[in-house]
Structures are given as structure tokens and as C-alpha cells.
Design an enzyme around this catalytic site. Structure first.
Site, PDB file in Angstrom:
ATOM      1  N   PRO A  12       0.796  -1.226   0.000  1.00  0.00           N
ATOM      2  CA  PRO A  12       0.000   0.000   0.000  1.00  0.00           C
ATOM      3  C   PRO A  12       0.831   1.279   0.000  1.00  0.00           C
ATOM      4  O   PRO A  12       1.871   1.351   0.658  1.00  0.00           O
ATOM      5  CB  PRO A  12      -0.831  -0.100   1.293  1.00  0.00           C
ATOM      6  CG  PRO A  12      -0.129  -1.107   2.135  1.00  0.00           C
ATOM      7  CD  PRO A  12       0.543  -2.052   1.184  1.00  0.00           C
ATOM      8  N   ASN A  13       0.333   2.233  -0.737  1.00  0.00           N
ATOM      9  CA  ASN A  13       0.874   3.598  -0.832  1.00  0.00           C
ATOM     10  C   ASN A  13       2.153   3.698  -1.667  1.00  0.00           C
ATOM     11  O   ASN A  13       2.619   4.805  -1.940  1.00  0.00           O
ATOM     12  CB  ASN A  13       1.103   4.203   0.564  1.00  0.00           C
ATOM     13  CG  ASN A  13      -0.176   4.229   1.384  1.00  0.00           C
ATOM     14  OD1 ASN A  13      -1.189   4.734   0.904  1.00  0.00           O
ATOM     15  ND2 ASN A  13      -0.162   3.673   2.585  1.00  0.00           N
ATOM     16  N   ARG A  20       5.171  10.957  -2.570  1.00  0.00           N
ATOM     17  CA  ARG A  20       4.881  10.684  -1.166  1.00  0.00           C
ATOM     18  C   ARG A  20       6.132  10.853  -0.313  1.00  0.00           C
ATOM     19  O   ARG A  20       7.116  10.144  -0.514  1.00  0.00           O
ATOM     20  CB  ARG A  20       4.407   9.235  -1.066  1.00  0.00           C
ATOM     21  CG  ARG A  20       4.254   8.702   0.324  1.00  0.00           C
ATOM     22  CD  ARG A  20       4.174   7.169   0.309  1.00  0.00           C
ATOM     23  NE  ARG A  20       3.977   6.681   1.654  1.00  0.00           N
ATOM     24  CZ  ARG A  20       4.266   5.470   2.056  1.00  0.00           C
ATOM     25  NH1 ARG A  20       4.782   4.597   1.210  1.00  0.00           N
ATOM     26  NH2 ARG A  20       4.069   5.111   3.298  1.00  0.00           N
ATOM     27  N   TYR A  25      11.352   8.736   1.154  1.00  0.00           N
ATOM     28  CA  TYR A  25      11.337   7.669   0.149  1.00  0.00           C
ATOM     29  C   TYR A  25      12.013   8.036  -1.167  1.00  0.00           C
ATOM     30  O   TYR A  25      12.133   7.180  -2.044  1.00  0.00           O
ATOM     31  CB  TYR A  25       9.887   7.233  -0.107  1.00  0.00           C
ATOM     32  CG  TYR A  25       9.208   6.688   1.134  1.00  0.00           C
ATOM     33  CD1 TYR A  25       9.686   5.530   1.747  1.00  0.00           C
ATOM     34  CD2 TYR A  25       8.114   7.335   1.714  1.00  0.00           C
ATOM     35  CE1 TYR A  25       9.092   5.029   2.894  1.00  0.00           C
ATOM     36  CE2 TYR A  25       7.505   6.833   2.858  1.00  0.00           C
ATOM     37  CZ  TYR A  25       7.997   5.682   3.444  1.00  0.00           C
ATOM     38  OH  TYR A  25       7.407   5.184   4.575  1.00  0.00           O
ATOM     39  N   ASN A  76       8.002  -5.548  -0.887  1.00  0.00           N
ATOM     40  CA  ASN A  76       7.944  -4.395   0.008  1.00  0.00           C
ATOM     41  C   ASN A  76       6.490  -4.300   0.462  1.00  0.00           C
ATOM     42  O   ASN A  76       5.642  -3.812  -0.286  1.00  0.00           O
ATOM     43  CB  ASN A  76       8.377  -3.106  -0.693  1.00  0.00           C
ATOM     44  CG  ASN A  76       8.378  -1.932   0.285  1.00  0.00           C
ATOM     45  OD1 ASN A  76       7.774  -2.005   1.357  1.00  0.00           O
ATOM     46  ND2 ASN A  76       9.048  -0.846  -0.083  1.00  0.00           N
ATOM     47  N   ALA A  79       3.113  -0.608   4.852  1.00  0.00           N
ATOM     48  CA  ALA A  79       2.714  -0.660   6.262  1.00  0.00           C
ATOM     49  C   ALA A  79       2.163  -2.023   6.683  1.00  0.00           C
ATOM     50  O   ALA A  79       2.089  -2.311   7.881  1.00  0.00           O
ATOM     51  CB  ALA A  79       1.694   0.437   6.556  1.00  0.00           C
ATOM     52  N   GLU A 100      12.479  -9.466   1.962  1.00  0.00           N
ATOM     53  CA  GLU A 100      11.699  -8.316   2.448  1.00  0.00           C
ATOM     54  C   GLU A 100      12.504  -7.062   2.114  1.00  0.00           C
ATOM     55  O   GLU A 100      13.688  -6.980   2.455  1.00  0.00           O
ATOM     56  CB  GLU A 100      11.502  -8.441   3.968  1.00  0.00           C
ATOM     57  CG  GLU A 100      10.760  -7.269   4.579  1.00  0.00           C
ATOM     58  CD  GLU A 100      10.713  -7.357   6.112  1.00  0.00           C
ATOM     59  OE1 GLU A 100      11.201  -8.361   6.692  1.00  0.00           O
ATOM     60  OE2 GLU A 100      10.216  -6.395   6.717  1.00  0.00           O
ATOM     61  N   HIS A 102      12.691  -2.739   1.944  1.00  0.00           N
ATOM     62  CA  HIS A 102      12.187  -1.411   2.322  1.00  0.00           C
ATOM     63  C   HIS A 102      13.124  -0.351   1.778  1.00  0.00           C
ATOM     64  O   HIS A 102      14.350  -0.506   1.849  1.00  0.00           O
ATOM     65  CB  HIS A 102      12.104  -1.262   3.843  1.00  0.00           C
ATOM     66  CG  HIS A 102      11.214  -2.271   4.475  1.00  0.00           C
ATOM     67  ND1 HIS A 102       9.846  -2.199   4.389  1.00  0.00           N
ATOM     68  CD2 HIS A 102      11.499  -3.409   5.146  1.00  0.00           C
ATOM     69  CE1 HIS A 102       9.324  -3.245   5.012  1.00  0.00           C
ATOM     70  NE2 HIS A 102      10.309  -3.996   5.473  1.00  0.00           N
ATOM     71  N   ARG A 109      13.005   4.663  12.504  1.00  0.00           N
ATOM     72  CA  ARG A 109      11.854   5.565  12.456  1.00  0.00           C
ATOM     73  C   ARG A 109      10.972   5.381  13.695  1.00  0.00           C
ATOM     74  O   ARG A 109      11.483   5.090  14.765  1.00  0.00           O
ATOM     75  CB  ARG A 109      11.123   5.346  11.120  1.00  0.00           C
ATOM     76  CG  ARG A 109      12.061   5.632   9.919  1.00  0.00           C
ATOM     77  CD  ARG A 109      11.400   5.352   8.600  1.00  0.00           C
ATOM     78  NE  ARG A 109      10.219   6.199   8.421  1.00  0.00           N
ATOM     79  CZ  ARG A 109       9.284   5.983   7.509  1.00  0.00           C
ATOM     80  NH1 ARG A 109       9.413   4.941   6.684  1.00  0.00           N
ATOM     81  NH2 ARG A 109       8.243   6.780   7.411  1.00  0.00           N
ATOM     82  N   ARG A 113       7.187   1.040  13.719  1.00  0.00           N
ATOM     83  CA  ARG A 113       7.741   0.470  12.488  1.00  0.00           C
ATOM     84  C   ARG A 113       8.833  -0.551  12.789  1.00  0.00           C
ATOM     85  O   ARG A 113       9.374  -1.195  11.892  1.00  0.00           O
ATOM     86  CB  ARG A 113       8.324   1.561  11.593  1.00  0.00           C
ATOM     87  CG  ARG A 113       7.280   2.464  10.984  1.00  0.00           C
ATOM     88  CD  ARG A 113       7.927   3.417   9.989  1.00  0.00           C
ATOM     89  NE  ARG A 113       7.116   4.605   9.823  1.00  0.00           N
ATOM     90  CZ  ARG A 113       6.129   4.717   8.919  1.00  0.00           C
ATOM     91  NH1 ARG A 113       5.850   3.733   8.104  1.00  0.00           N
ATOM     92  NH2 ARG A 113       5.428   5.833   8.856  1.00  0.00           N
TER      93      ARG A 113
HETATM   94  C1  DQA Z   1       8.340   1.060   3.769  1.00  0.00           C
HETATM   95  C2  DQA Z   1       8.430   1.281   5.273  1.00  0.00           C
HETATM   96  C3  DQA Z   1       7.075   1.087   5.937  1.00  0.00           C
HETATM   97  O1  DQA Z   1       7.167   1.321   7.337  1.00  0.00           O
HETATM   98  C4  DQA Z   1       6.079   2.061   5.356  1.00  0.00           C
HETATM   99  O2  DQA Z   1       4.804   1.851   5.913  1.00  0.00           O
HETATM  100  C5  DQA Z   1       6.031   2.045   3.882  1.00  0.00           C
HETATM  101  C6  DQA Z   1       7.272   1.948   3.137  1.00  0.00           C
HETATM  102  C7  DQA Z   1       9.671   1.383   3.066  1.00  0.00           C
HETATM  103  O3  DQA Z   1       9.818   0.981   1.922  1.00  0.00           O
HETATM  104  O4  DQA Z   1      10.544   2.032   3.634  1.00  0.00           O
HETATM  105  O5  DQA Z   1       4.979   2.197   3.272  1.00  0.00           O
HETATM  106  O6  DQA Z   1       8.025  -0.293   3.526  1.00  0.00           O
END
Ligand code: DQA
Length: 146
Positions: A12-13, A20, A25, A76, A79, A100, A102, A109, A113
Site C-alpha cells: 500500500p501507498n 509521497r 522515500y 515491500n 505498512a 523483504e 524497504h 523511524r 515500524r
Molecule cells: C516502507 C516502510 C514502511 O514502514 C512504510 O509503511 C512504507 C514503506 C519502506 O519501503 O521504507 O509504506 O516499507
């Protein structure tokens, strides 16, 4: 022989990357990262398929679909990393390597998280290297599959 398939999943996102919170990021878009990942995968003799979804069930269905079809998963989870036991269980049912990934380093952070429910079912985690993480993840996959 066909190249082993790597399923790259974006949670998501991540469709908003570039716009964003660029201070966290970066300014590259998800399409930019996928283009990099595709080029890197090609150079490593891997083929790449990408899916982004804001919906937990769509990601879970994609993980199920990867069983018997994909050699590895790079995910990835956004959240969902911190909350989705359903994604944890789906990944646990996948036999190949799971990376995994990120962009940021969640451990640096907010406290919430710092827990990943995906980490226990991942072969390894790459975080904090921004867009370079895609290359690092695919290099790790190539070594694990060699
Ligand atoms: C993320 C880190 C997560 O905590 C966050 O919710 C994201 C992006 C990252 O790529 O750093 O959406 O996965």
C-alpha cells in the site's frame, strides 16, 4: 531454458512513490524502481513480474499464485509489514526465497515500524538503501537460486 521468475510485490501507498514523503522515500517513482529492477533481473538471468496493490487480499492472492510458478518473491509490504499476519502466513506457504525490501530503514523511524511480522518468514531483509535495494534484493535472489 526460461529464466526463473521473480515476483516483485509492492504494498500500500507505494504507488505514490516520487510524490509521497520524498524526504524519506526519494523522488523516484515506482515505475522507475520497477524499470531498474527489470534491467537488473535481466542481467542476472531472471525474469521479473511486478504487482502493486493497496489491498491485503490482492497481495495474498498474488503470493498464492506464485506457488509452483515463481522461484522467488521480493516484497515491500509497505505498512502491512507491521501488521499483516495474513501476509506472513501466505509467505510461509511459499517454498522459495523471500526477500523483504524497504526503501527506508524502519528501525530508525517511529517505534511502531520496528516490528516486522514479515521478517520471520523472510530469507532476509534489505532496508535503508533507497532504490538501490531493488538491485541488492535481486542480486541476493540470484545467489540464493544459483
Ligand atoms: C516502507 C516502510 C514502511 O514502514 C512504510 O509503511 C512504507 C514503506 C519502506 O519501503 O521504507 O509504506 O516499507
Amino acid at each position: 531454458m526460461t529464466n526463473p521468475l521473480v515476483l516483485l510485490l509492492s504494498g500500500p501507498n507505494l504507488n505514490l512513490l516520487g510524490a509521497r514523503e520524498p524526504e524519506i522515500y526519494g523522488t523516484a517513482t515506482l515505475d522507475d524502481h520497477v524499470a531498474t529492477a527489470t534491467t537488473v533481473a535481466d542481467g542476472l538471468g531472471l525474469s521479473l513480474e511486478h504487482l502493486q496493490s493497496n489491498h491485503e487480499g490482492v497481495l495474498i492472492d498474488a503470493i498464492h499464485g506464485a506457488r509452483e510458478r515463481a522461484a522467488a518473491i521480493v516484497i515491500n509490504p509497505g505498512a502491512f509489514t507491521h501488521s499483516s499476519w495474513a501476509i506472513h502466513d501466505a509467505l510461509a506457504a511459499f517454498d522459495g526465497p523471500v526477500i523483504e525490501l524497504h526503501l527506508s530503514n524502519p528501525d530508525r523511524r517511529e517505534p511502531w515500524r520496528r516490528t516486522s511480522v514479515v521478517a520471520p518468514v523472510a530469507t532476509g531483509t534489505i532496508s535503508g538503501f533507497g532504490g538501490d535495494g531493488y538491485r541488492l534484493a535481486l542480486e541476493a535472489v540470484a545467489k540464493l537460486l544459483a
